[in-house]
Design a protein around this motif. Structure first.
Motif, short mmCIF file in Angstrom:
data_model
loop_
_atom_site.label_atom_id
_atom_site.label_comp_id
_atom_site.label_asym_id
_atom_site.label_seq_id
_atom_site.Cartn_x
_atom_site.Cartn_y
_atom_site.Cartn_z
N THR A 152 99.24 -8.99 -13.20
CA THR A 152 100.35 -8.12 -12.82
C THR A 152 101.50 -8.26 -13.82
OG1 THR A 152 99.73 -8.42 -10.52
CG2 THR A 152 101.88 -7.47 -10.93
N ILE A 153 101.73 -9.49 -14.24
CA ILE A 153 102.80 -9.71 -15.22
C ILE A 153 102.44 -9.01 -16.54
CG2 ILE A 153 103.99 -11.51 -16.55
CD1 ILE A 153 103.53 -13.27 -13.92
N GLY A 154 101.14 -9.06 -16.88
CA GLY A 154 100.67 -8.37 -18.07
C GLY A 154 100.87 -6.86 -17.95
N LEU A 155 100.55 -6.34 -16.77
CA LEU A 155 100.73 -4.91 -16.54
C LEU A 155 102.20 -4.54 -16.67
CD1 LEU A 155 99.73 -2.09 -15.37
CD2 LEU A 155 100.30 -3.01 -13.14
N LEU A 156 103.06 -5.36 -16.06
CA LEU A 156 104.50 -5.09 -16.14
C LEU A 156 104.98 -5.10 -17.58
CD1 LEU A 156 106.06 -7.01 -13.12
CD2 LEU A 156 106.33 -4.58 -13.67
N ALA A 157 104.49 -6.10 -18.33
CA ALA A 157 104.91 -6.21 -19.72
C ALA A 157 104.46 -4.97 -20.50
CB ALA A 157 104.32 -7.47 -20.33
N LYS A 158 103.23 -4.53 -20.22
CA LYS A 158 102.70 -3.36 -20.92
C LYS A 158 103.52 -2.12 -20.57
CE LYS A 158 98.59 -0.69 -20.82
NZ LYS A 158 97.53 -0.45 -19.86
N GLU A 159 103.80 -1.95 -19.26
CA GLU A 159 104.58 -0.79 -18.83
C GLU A 159 106.00 -0.84 -19.41
OE1 GLU A 159 103.90 1.87 -16.71
OE2 GLU A 159 101.77 1.41 -16.52
N LEU A 160 106.53 -2.06 -19.47
CA LEU A 160 107.89 -2.25 -19.99
C LEU A 160 107.94 -1.84 -21.46
CD1 LEU A 160 110.60 -3.35 -18.88
CD2 LEU A 160 109.98 -5.56 -19.80
N ARG A 161 106.88 -2.21 -22.19
CA ARG A 161 106.83 -1.82 -23.60
C ARG A 161 106.76 -0.30 -23.74
NH1 ARG A 161 103.65 -6.23 -24.53
NH2 ARG A 161 101.72 -5.06 -24.22
N ALA A 162 105.94 0.31 -22.91
CA ALA A 162 105.74 1.75 -23.02
C ALA A 162 106.95 2.53 -22.51
CB ALA A 162 104.49 2.16 -22.24
N ARG A 163 107.52 2.06 -21.41
CA ARG A 163 108.61 2.82 -20.80
C ARG A 163 109.96 2.39 -21.34
NH1 ARG A 163 107.28 4.52 -15.23
NH2 ARG A 163 105.04 4.24 -14.96
N ARG A 164 110.03 1.21 -21.91
CA ARG A 164 111.28 0.54 -22.27
C ARG A 164 112.05 0.23 -21.00
NH1 ARG A 164 112.31 0.72 -27.53
NH2 ARG A 164 110.86 1.95 -28.76
N LEU A 165 113.13 -0.51 -21.15
CA LEU A 165 113.88 -0.96 -19.98
C LEU A 165 114.38 0.24 -19.16
CD1 LEU A 165 114.98 -3.35 -18.38
CD2 LEU A 165 117.04 -3.25 -19.78
N GLY A 166 114.92 1.24 -19.86
CA GLY A 166 115.47 2.42 -19.18
C GLY A 166 114.42 3.10 -18.31
N GLY A 167 113.23 3.30 -18.89
CA GLY A 167 112.18 3.99 -18.15
C GLY A 167 111.65 3.16 -16.99
N THR A 168 111.68 1.83 -17.16
CA THR A 168 111.21 0.97 -16.08
C THR A 168 112.20 0.99 -14.92
OG1 THR A 168 110.22 -0.42 -17.80
CG2 THR A 168 110.33 -1.34 -15.58
N ILE A 169 113.48 0.96 -15.27
CA ILE A 169 114.51 1.05 -14.23
C ILE A 169 114.41 2.41 -13.53
CG2 ILE A 169 117.00 1.12 -13.82
CD1 ILE A 169 117.32 -0.95 -16.01
N GLU A 170 114.09 3.42 -14.33
CA GLU A 170 113.92 4.75 -13.76
C GLU A 170 112.79 4.76 -12.73
OE1 GLU A 170 112.96 8.78 -16.02
OE2 GLU A 170 114.68 7.72 -16.82
N PHE A 171 111.69 4.08 -13.05
CA PHE A 171 110.59 3.98 -12.09
C PHE A 171 111.06 3.28 -10.82
CE2 PHE A 171 107.27 1.38 -10.13
CZ PHE A 171 106.38 2.37 -9.77
N ALA A 172 111.83 2.18 -10.99
CA ALA A 172 112.33 1.46 -9.82
C ALA A 172 113.16 2.39 -8.95
CB ALA A 172 113.15 0.25 -10.25
N GLY A 173 114.00 3.20 -9.60
CA GLY A 173 114.84 4.14 -8.85
C GLY A 173 114.00 5.11 -8.05
N SER A 174 112.98 5.68 -8.70
CA SER A 174 112.18 6.67 -7.97
C SER A 174 111.34 5.97 -6.90
CB SER A 174 111.32 7.49 -8.92
OG SER A 174 110.37 6.67 -9.54
N ALA A 175 110.97 4.69 -7.15
CA ALA A 175 110.18 3.97 -6.15
C ALA A 175 111.00 3.67 -4.90
CB ALA A 175 109.64 2.67 -6.74
N LEU A 176 112.31 3.60 -5.04
CA LEU A 176 113.16 3.25 -3.90
C LEU A 176 113.65 4.48 -3.14
CD1 LEU A 176 115.21 0.40 -5.56
CD2 LEU A 176 113.59 0.17 -3.68
N GLU A 177 113.33 5.67 -3.66
CA GLU A 177 113.80 6.89 -3.02
C GLU A 177 113.17 7.05 -1.63
OE1 GLU A 177 112.74 10.47 -5.12
OE2 GLU A 177 114.45 11.55 -4.28
#
Lengths: 524, 537
Positions: A152-177
C-alpha cells in the motif's frame, strides 16, 4: 486435544476465504463456528415449503470483483458454485411513480439519463469513466489492501509520483465529499439522484456523511459494470462449496462449537478453548472473526493486551440497525411500473432528501416515517429458489435505531425502546403499505411473510451487535487505519500469531472477503 | 471609454475587501514598508464585523460576528496588541462564557472556575463531570501543540515540523488520536466521553456555530477546542461593539501609511500575460504592481472578477464545486431588561445555547439541508450588555440571537405553516417562530422588547457579499473543504493560478472566525516575498 496449524474462529465470508486459501497452501486448518451452521451472514433458510430465502446477505458484486474470488473461483465452481447475474441490476421508484433502471450497458444508461435531464447522461458516464480511469487503483488499493503494508505504501508512493502532492490532495478532497454534494453538483435529475443515494446505505453510510460520495461511485460503478450476481440455489451453496474446498484440502470445520478463550503463552497465541472445555492447539496462528469487544473483552485475558487498546475496543461503536422482511409469493408481483419487473434490486424512496431524512431519523433514535425500502428480487435471477412459478422478495431496511426512542410518524408505541417482534411486525406493516402502492397485487399473492427484527439479526450472528449488519459504524473515524483501532497494525494484534478479521476490521463489511484474504496471504 | 490611471501607483499592493483578514494582511504589509490600498465595496470596513444602532438610538448591535476570543488569541494580535490598543481597541471579558439551557429549567453553565463548571455538570452526571476534568487536562496537554498548527500554512514544512515535535512530546500514537478526533462527528466524540444528553449537548452545540451538526463527520475538533478554550479563558467581546477591533485596525493601517477606500467596488481584476496587474473600480483603474490580495469568496473572485478565460479547466472545476453551508438568521433585540430565563443564573453568561439536545440540532440541520425552514432551529443567544453595559443606555440591554440553520433557497416549511419561499416576505414570520421558541426558555421576554431587527440569510449576503446564501462561514467547513482542502485541494496556501493574485479570508485556511489567520499568513508570505525581491533573490 487436537493440533492444527491455523485455527479460525467464526465462519463468515472472511473466515471461509482465509480457511480455503490456507488449506490449499497445505496448512492444517480448523474452522470453528459457534452456530449450528457455517456462513456467518450467509444463511439460507426454507422459511416456507419450497422457498429458499437468503435471510441475511444475498448479493455478490464485491465478492465476484474481489481478489479472493480471482484466486478461488476454479475450486469453488468445481465444488458446485454457480452465479446468476442480470443486465438490470438496480432501479429506483419514487412515490409519484417516476422510476429509473440502471443497466450494465452504458449507452442505455446514457440515453435514459439524458432523457431525464439533459446533460445527466453525459455527467454519469463521465463520472464513472473518470473514477475507473483515474481513481480506481488508489481507491481499491486503500479499501482493499492492508494499509500499513509495503504494497500500500508502494502504491501511495507511485500515485504520489504520478499525481504529485497537489493531485494527491485533490484525490483526498474528492474522497471526503459527501454523496449529497456529489449528486447535487453533478446531476439535475431528482430521479437519477434517487437512484444513487440509497446505495451509500449499503456501505453503512448516509448521503450526508463524509466519504459517501466516493463510496457511492465505487458501488454504483461496480453494479453498473458487474451487475448484481447471486448464488444459484441460494447463498448456502457458496458456503457448501467453500466447505468442500476446505475438506478436500484436509481442513476441518466444526459447528455448534463456541470458542470462549484464546490461549496465550510465551507471548503468542497457542490455541483456543471451547465452551464444552475442549482445547485445540494452533501451531502457527489463531484468526478471530469477531467484534473488538469479543476479542479484547472476552476471548483474551486482561493482561494479554495493553489497557489502552482494551479501552479502545470497548469504545468501538456500532451503527444503525437493520431489519429483513422476507416474502414468499405465489407468483412474481406485478409492478405498477413494468420496467421494474426484471430488476434485481429496487429502492423505494422519496429521493435524496428522503434517504437523508430517514438516516437522520434513525440517528435521532426514531423509526423513520418513510424508510428507504430495499426490494431484492432474487427469483428474477434465480428462479430455482421458489417452487415453479413462485417468487421471493428480499427486503432490507437499513435506517433503524438500535434502541428506539420514538416513531417519526407518531404511530407505533415503542415501549421501553427495545426491539420486540410486535414493533417489528407493525413496522413491517408500514413498509408493506408502501410496497402495495407500487405492487398492487402483493397482498393477494402472499404465501408467507417473515420479519427479522434487529434483535433477531443479532441472535443469528453475534457480530451484528444491536442489529448493525456491518459490525460497527462505518463513519470516517472508524474507517481505514481506525478500523477497528489505530493501535493495531493491519490485522495483527498485540498477541503474536493472533489475527483479527471480519467486518469490524479494515476494509469493513461486505462479501468481498478482503480481510480473510489479506491475513491468509500474509500467513502462507 | 478609457480607464483613468491612478498616478504614483508604482508597486502598489491592493487588498480587495476590508474584512478583518484583509485589514490584517494590509497592516502587516504596510508595516513592512509596502504601499497598500484596501478597497471595500461597502460604505464601511469590517466585513462581517459591524456594530450598528439598528434598533433604537444608543443600542449598539454586533450585526454578525461578535466573539473576539480567536482574535485576542491570534498571532496577529500578539504582534500588534499595544498598537491596536493605542488606537482604541478594548475588550470586555466574561468569566462565564456559555451556558446551555434545557427544557423544564435544566441548565449547565461553563465558567472559568473549573470546579464551578464541574459542579454544574454534576447535577446531571458525576461521571460526566469527571470526564470533563479529564478532557480539560487533555486540552492543556495538547493545546500548546495544536494551536500553533492552526497558525501555519497547510501543507508546509513548518506544519510537518510542528506535528513531528508534537508527536515527540505527546507520544507516537498522538497523530492517530488527532486523526480520529479530526475524523469524528461531534456526536461520536461526545458519545465517547459523556453519558448525559445535557453534557453531550453542552459540547456539541459549539459545532453549530460552524456547519457541524452533531452527526457531521469531521466536526469534533472545533467543539472540543471551543468548549475547553472558553472554559479556560472565558469569552471576550469588543467594548462598545466588535467594531472597536476594526476601528483600531483601520487606525493602525493609516498610521502605517496604508490607505482604505470604502464604497469602491472592484468590478474586475486585470490579468495580463498570466499576471494580475490592476483592478478596475467603475471608471478607475488601480495599478497593483505589488500584488493583489482578495479577501473574497473564491466563487466571486474567480467567476466574477478574474473570469474563466484565465483559468484552466481543472481550476474552474474547483471553483464550480466550492460549496456553501446552510444560512443563518440573525435577530437583534433592544430590551428594557435581560431575558427572564427559566434559570435566573443564565443572565450571567455571555452566550446562552439552546439546542437543546443533539437530536434537535441534527433535525434542524437536516431540514435546512433539504431546503426546509426548520421547525426549531438551534439558538445562540449573546448577552453582550452583561459584560459591556456601554452597548445600551443605562439599565437597558441588547440581545444577539443567531438561529442555525436555514436554507438559502426555501423549498418548504418543515412545520408546514409558512407557505412563502421568498425570504424578504417571510423573514418576520420566521423570526416570530424563533421568538416563540425563545419565549419557552424566557417566559415574558416579549414584554421586555423595545425593538427588533431581523437579518435573513438573504440580508446577510446583502450586507456582506462573502456570506453567500447567508452562510456565515463563507463556505462549508466540512472536512472535504477544510484544512489543506480549503478553499480547494492544492490551493490552501493563498496563491492562485494567476501570478501576483492571492486570496485570504474565511473561505481560505484556517477558515471562518475572527482569528485573522489567513490575513496574517498571506501578509507574512508577501512580506517575505517582498524582502526577496528587494534583496534581488
Amino acid at each position: 486435544m487436537s493440533n492444527f496449524d491455523v485455527i479460525i474462529v467464526g465462519s463468515g465470508i472472511n473466515s471461509l476465504v482465509c480457511a480455503a486459501m490456507l488449506a490449499k497452501s497445505d496448512a492444517k486448518v480448523a474452522l470453528i463456528e459457534g452456530n449450528d451452521q457455517l456462513g456467518g451472514c450467509i444463511r439460507t433458510e426454507e422459511l416456507f415449503p419450497g422457498y429458499h430465502h437468503d435471510v441475511l446477505s444475498s448479493w455478490y458484486p464485491l465478492f465476484v470483483g474481489g481478489p479472493a474470488y480471482a484466486e478461488l473461483a476454479d475450486d469453488l465452481h468445481r465444488e458446485g458454485l454457480e452465479f446468476a447475474n442480470t443486465e438490470t441490476p438496480t432501479g429506483v421508484i419514487l412515490p409519484g411513480g417516476e422510476s429509473l433502471v440502471l443497466s450494465t450497458d452504458s449507452s442505455t444508461n446514457h440515453k435514459r439519463m439524458e432523457a431525464l435531464a439533459k446533460g445527466d447522461g453525459f455527467a454519469f458516464t463521465q463520472a464513472l469513466d473518470s473514477f475507473f480511469s483515474n481513481d480506481a487503483n488508489l481507491t481499491f488499493g486503500l479499501i482493499g489492501g492492508d494499509l500499513r503494508h509495503r504494497s500500500t505504501i508502494g502504491l501511495l508512493a507511485k500515485e504520489l509520483r504520478a499525481r504529485r502532492l497537489g493531485g494527491t490532495i485533490e484525490f483526498a478532497g474528492s474522497a471526503l465529499e459527501s454523496c449529497r454534494s456529489w449528486l447535487e453538483r453533478a446531476f439535475d435529475s431528482e430521479v437519477l439522484r434517487a437512484l444513487i443515494a440509497p446505495w451509500v446505505l449499503h456501505a453503512g453510510l448516509g448521503p450526508d456523511d463524509a466519504n459517501s460520495g466516493l463510496m457511492g461511485k465505487v458501488i454504483i460503478g461496480s453494479v453498473a459494470t458487474g451487475g448484481l450476481p447471486v448464488v444459484v440455489g441460494g447463498s448456502h451453496k457458496i458456503v457448501e462449496a467453500f466447505s468442500r474446498v476446505i475438506s478436500a484440502n484436509e481442513g476441518t470445520t466444526m459447528t455448534g462449537t463456541r470458542v470462549v478463550k484464546v490461549l496465550t503463552g510465551r507471548g503468542r497465541a497457542q490455541g483456543v478453548v471451547t465452551a464444552d472445555g475442549r482445547r485445540f492447539d494452533a501451531k502457527r496462528a489463531v484468526v478471530c472473526n469477531v467484534t473488538p469487544q469479543q476479542l479484547y473483552g472476552n476471548l483474551l485475558s486482561a493482561d494479554d493486551s495493553p489497557p489502552a487498546l482494551v479501552q479502545n475496543a470497548k469504545q468501538f461503536r456500532y451503527g444503525r440497525a437493520a431489519m429483513q422482511i422476507h416474502y414468499a409469493l405465489e407468483r412474481p408481483p406485478t409492478w405498477a411500473n413494468n420496467d421494474l419487473a426484471q430488476t434485481a434490486m429496487i429502492h423505494l424512496t422519496p429521493g435524496l432528501n428522503g434517504v437523508s431524512r430517514a438516516v437522520n431519523e434513525a440517528i435521532r433514535g426514531l423509526l423513520p416515517a418513510e424508510a428507504t425500502i430495499v426490494v431484492g428480487q432474487p427469483t428474477v435471477l434465480d428462479p430455482t429458489r421458489a417452487p415453479m412459478g413462485g417468487a421471493i422478495l428480499w427486503i432490507q431496511l437499513q435506517e433503524l435505531p438500535r434502541t428506539i426512542l420514538g416513531d417519526a410518524a407518531g404511530e407505533i408505541d415503542v415501549g421501553d425502546g427495545s426491539w420486540t417482534s410486535e414493533i417489528a411486525e407493525r413496522y413491517a406493516d408500514r413498509i408493506e403499505d408502501r410496497l402495495v402502492l407500487h405492487l398492487p397485487d402483493l397482498r393477494s399473492i402472499i404465501v408467507g411473510r417473515k420479519v427479522l427484527s434487529p434483535q433477531q439479526l443479532e441472535a443469528l450472528n453475534p457480530n451484528l451487535v444491536g442489529g448493525d449488519p456491518y459490525s460497527g459504524a462505518c463513519t470516517l473515524d472508524q474507517s481505514l487505519l481506525w478500523r477497528p483501532s489505530a493501535m493495531t497494525k493491519n490485522h495483527s494484534t498485540p498477541v503474536k500469531s493472533l489475527y483479527h478479521i471480519g467486518a469490524s476490521t479494515h476494509p469493513g463489511p461486505g462479501l468481498g472477503g478482503a480481510s480473510g484474504y489479506l491475513v491468509a496471504s500474509a500467513l502462507r | 471609454m478609457r480607464h483613468q490611471t491612478t498616478k504614483a501607483a508604482d508597486r502598489e499592493l491592493v487588498v480587495i475587501g476590508a474584512g478583518h483578514n484583509g485589514l490584517a494582511a494590509a497592516i502587516i504589509l504596510a508595516d513592512a514598508g509596502q504601499k497598500v490600498t484596501v478597497l471595500e465595496s461597502n460604505s464601511e470596513p469590517g466585513g462581517a464585523v459591524k456594530t450598528e444602532e439598528v434598533t433604537l438610538p444608543g443600542f449598539r448591535h454586533d450585526l454578525m460576528a461578535t466573539n473576539l476570543n480567536l482574535f485576542v488569541g491570534s498571532a496577529f494580535f500578539a504582534k500588534y496588541e499595544d498598537r491596536l490598543k493605542s488606537h482604541g481597541f478594548a475588550v470586555s471579558q466574561s468569566t462565564k462564557p456559555v451556558c446551555s439551557l434545557f427544557p423544564g429549567g435544566g441548565y449547565i453553565g461553563v465558567s472559568t472556575d473549573l470546579e464551578e463548571t464541574l459542579d454544574s455538570i454534576r447535577t446531571y452526571s458525576d461521571s460526566d463531570a469527571d470526564s470533563f476534568r479529564v478532557m480539560r487536562s487533555e486540552f492543556d496537554r495538547v493545546a500548546p501543540h495544536l494551536f500553533p498548527l492552526l497558525g501555519v500554512p497547510l501543507p508546509s514544512a513548518a506544519a510537518a515540523k510542528k506535528l513531528l515535535a508534537a508527536s515527540r512530546a505527546l507520544g507516537r500514537s498522538w497523530p492517530f488520536e488527532l486523526g480520529k478526533l479530526v475524523a469524528q462527528s461531534p456526536r461520536e466524540f461526545v458519545g465517547d466521553n459523556f453519558e448525559s444528553p445535557e453534557a453531550q449537548s453542552l459540547v456539541a452545540a459549539w459545532g453549530m456555530h460552524l456547519d457541524f451538526a452533531p452527526s457531521v463527520s469531521g466536526g469534533a475538533l472545533f467543539p472540543f477546542l471551543e468548549t475547553m478554550a472558553s472554559q479556560a479563558n472565558g469569552l471576550v467581546i469588543g467594548t462598545g461593539g466588535a467594531k472597536t477591533m476594526i476601528d483600531a485596525m483601520v487606525g493602525l493601517l493609516h498610521e502605517l501609511g496604508g490607505r482604505l477606500r470604502c464604497s469602491s467596488r472592484v468590478d474586475r481584476i486585470v490579468v495580463e500575460g498570466g499576471q494580475a496587474t490592476a483592478v478596475i473600480c467603475g471608471q478607475t483603474r488601480h495599478e497593483a504592481a505589488g500584488g493583489i490580495i482578495a479577501n473574497l469568496t473564491p466563487t466571486h473572485l474567480f467567476e466574477d472578477l478574474v473570469g474563466k478565460s484565465h483559468l484552466d479547466k481543472r481550476f474552474r472545476t474547483h471553483v464550480q464545486r466550492f460549496r456553501y453551508g446552510p444560512g443563518t438568521l440573525m435577530i437583534h433585540l433592544a430590551l428594557s431588561d435581560l431575558p427572564p430565563w427559566t434559570r435566573a443564573e443564565a443572565q450571567q453568561y455571555a452566550y446562552v445555547h439552546i439546542g437543546p439536545h443533539l437530536e434537535d440540532m441534527d433535525l434542524a440541520y437536516n431540514q435546512a439541508m433539504a431546503g426546509l425552514i426548520p421547525q426549531r432551529p438551534m439558538l445562540v443567544v449573546g448577552q453582550p450588555t452583561v459584560i459591556d453595559p456601554s452597548r445600551a443606555p443605562a439599565g437597558k440591554h441588547v440581545l444577539w440571537v443567531q438561529a442555525r440553520m436555514f436554507p438559502a433557497e426555501i423549498s418548504g416549511d418543515a412545520a408546514q405553516q409558512i407557505t412563502g419561499t421568498d425570504w424578504s416576505l417571510i423573514k418576520d414570520t420566521v423570526a416570530d417562530r424563533v421568538m416563540t421558541q425563545l419565549e419557552e426558555y424566557a417566559p415574558g421576554l416579549r414584554s421586555k422588547i423595545l425593538d427588533r431587527y431581523v437579518l435573513s440569510p438573504q440580508d446577510l449576503e446583502a450586507t456582506n457579499a462573502n456570506l453567500v446564501g447567508g452562510d456565515s462561514l463563507a463556505g462549508s467547513h466540512h472536512i472535504m473543504q477544510n484544512f489543506v482542502l480549503r478553499p480547494f485541494p492544492g490551493w490552501s496556501r493563498y496563491r492562485t493560478p494567476i501570478k501576483n493574485l492571492y486570496m485570504c479570508g474565511a473561505s481560505t485556511w484556517p477558515g471562518a472566525g475572527l482569528g485573522a489567520g489567513s490575513g496574517h499568513l498571506v501578509g507574512n508570505l508577501l512580506t517575505s516575498r517582498r524582502r526577496r525581491l528587494r534583496d534581488g533573490r
